[in-house]
Design a protein around this motif. Sequence first.
Motif, short mmCIF file in Angstrom:
data_model
loop_
_atom_site.label_atom_id
_atom_site.label_comp_id
_atom_site.label_asym_id
_atom_site.label_seq_id
_atom_site.Cartn_x
_atom_site.Cartn_y
_atom_site.Cartn_z
N LEU A 136 -21.35 7.10 -1.99
CA LEU A 136 -21.78 7.18 -3.38
C LEU A 136 -22.88 8.22 -3.52
O LEU A 136 -23.69 8.40 -2.61
N GLU A 137 -22.93 8.88 -4.69
CA GLU A 137 -23.94 9.94 -4.84
C GLU A 137 -25.36 9.38 -4.76
O GLU A 137 -26.27 10.08 -4.31
N LYS A 138 -25.55 8.14 -5.19
CA LYS A 138 -26.90 7.57 -5.11
C LYS A 138 -27.38 7.46 -3.66
O LYS A 138 -28.59 7.37 -3.41
N ASP A 139 -26.43 7.49 -2.72
CA ASP A 139 -26.79 7.44 -1.30
C ASP A 139 -26.89 8.82 -0.66
O ASP A 139 -27.20 8.92 0.54
N LEU A 140 -26.65 9.85 -1.45
CA LEU A 140 -26.72 11.21 -0.92
C LEU A 140 -28.18 11.68 -0.93
O LEU A 140 -28.57 12.60 -1.65
N VAL A 141 -28.97 11.05 -0.11
CA VAL A 141 -30.41 11.34 -0.03
C VAL A 141 -30.84 11.25 1.42
O VAL A 141 -30.18 10.64 2.26
N GLY A 142 -31.96 11.90 1.72
CA GLY A 142 -32.49 11.87 3.08
C GLY A 142 -32.75 10.46 3.56
O GLY A 142 -33.24 9.62 2.81
N GLY A 334 -15.23 4.95 -12.97
CA GLY A 334 -16.26 5.27 -13.95
C GLY A 334 -17.60 4.62 -13.71
O GLY A 334 -18.57 4.91 -14.42
N ALA A 335 -17.69 3.76 -12.69
CA ALA A 335 -18.94 3.02 -12.47
C ALA A 335 -19.96 3.80 -11.67
O ALA A 335 -21.16 3.49 -11.72
N ALA A 336 -19.52 4.80 -10.91
CA ALA A 336 -20.46 5.54 -10.05
C ALA A 336 -19.90 6.92 -9.73
O ALA A 336 -18.68 7.14 -9.78
N SER A 337 -20.79 7.82 -9.42
CA SER A 337 -20.39 9.15 -8.96
C SER A 337 -20.03 9.06 -7.48
O SER A 337 -20.80 8.52 -6.68
N ILE A 338 -18.84 9.58 -7.12
CA ILE A 338 -18.32 9.45 -5.77
C ILE A 338 -18.33 10.80 -5.06
O ILE A 338 -17.83 11.79 -5.59
N CYS A 339 -18.90 10.82 -3.85
CA CYS A 339 -19.01 12.06 -3.09
C CYS A 339 -18.17 11.98 -1.81
O CYS A 339 -17.92 10.90 -1.29
N HIS A 340 -17.77 13.13 -1.34
CA HIS A 340 -17.16 13.22 -0.01
C HIS A 340 -17.56 14.54 0.60
O HIS A 340 -17.80 15.53 -0.11
#
Length: 353
Positions: A136-142, A334-340
């Motif tokens: 999830l994009e919210k987890d795309l952090v250091g 639609g509930a969250a931004s999804i990253c890969h």
Amino acid sequence: MGMHMHVWYACIHNGGFPRLKLSIYMDKVLSHLSVAAIRAAHLQGERVSWTPSMAYWHEKLPTTPMPEALKELISTNDEKVEVNVGKGGVKVNVGMPPRKVGTQKQAKGVGRCVAGINYAAITQMPRDISLCMLLLEKDLVGGTKVPLTFLHESIPNSHQKYFLPRAVADEIPFSSDKLSVALKELNIAPDSITALAMKETLQDCESPAMKGETKFCPTSLEAMIDFTTSKLGSNRLTVLATNFSKTSKSVRQEYTITGVKYESKEDKAVYYCHSSQYPYAVYLCHDLQGTRTARVWVKGEDGSTVEAAAICHTKTSSWNPDNMVFQVLNVKPGAASICHLARQGDVLWLTAD
């Protein structure tokens, strides 16, 4: 064939016809070996072994560094790829023996990783979800820890593939109805796993684009450059790729995100070029809508580091609710931004700010 060649080569006669190694430089390509291209390469701090593809890159993209993932697809070794020119046309030996189905083992646990509007059922997923490199994009952090597996994308048990110069690639048929001709020219057995992979790639390239989507399959680096610069309307580009060294082992392990740098907002045009399974480098390129892109640095438990390209899909409400990404990440459309993270070999193209 109407193809004139200016030759830097070791000429070997085979059956009365010359064998021209890949160090040949076509007249049409040599015209691009300008002082400006050479200067651009030096400004980027690169040690350049000139090939037609490398020359074209520096001519058309003088301010854009080439990702390591693409450099690895450019052969500067005569022995890697051979081009035979005779009365029958162009014959290309890409170093792949004509093995039959059953003599090569299929890659274990490999399925489809689809993060997009296209349907991908949970039953199609790889057994090892770390291959999909989702978060999830919210987890795309250091500091975030995530299990990942960086793979070298290729046909199982095949050779290292390379780009062909466009002047050569354009002479090889690239369509389903001419597959038998291409197999003969590439010295590939019709009943081999490689032939099956080629058939599937051609079907993907020939399938209709989705509504509103622009899609193209370049068969050379030169063609990919022309497509992306034309669609983006600029030659000042940022080119992102996952740089996982070909000498590194593909190991599933927990990686820690050590840095993130966003390169585009969701309203910016981005083209994603997927590395396809083919005896030489072929890509499937399409535009992305409603995405953000970023450079991501991760460090594995074994101390290895990888610079990866990340794509975050911000508008997922229209995706099929059965898409496997929702089940893997336990979210609803639609509930969250999804990253890969992009696979090794895939390339993202966007304009430089």
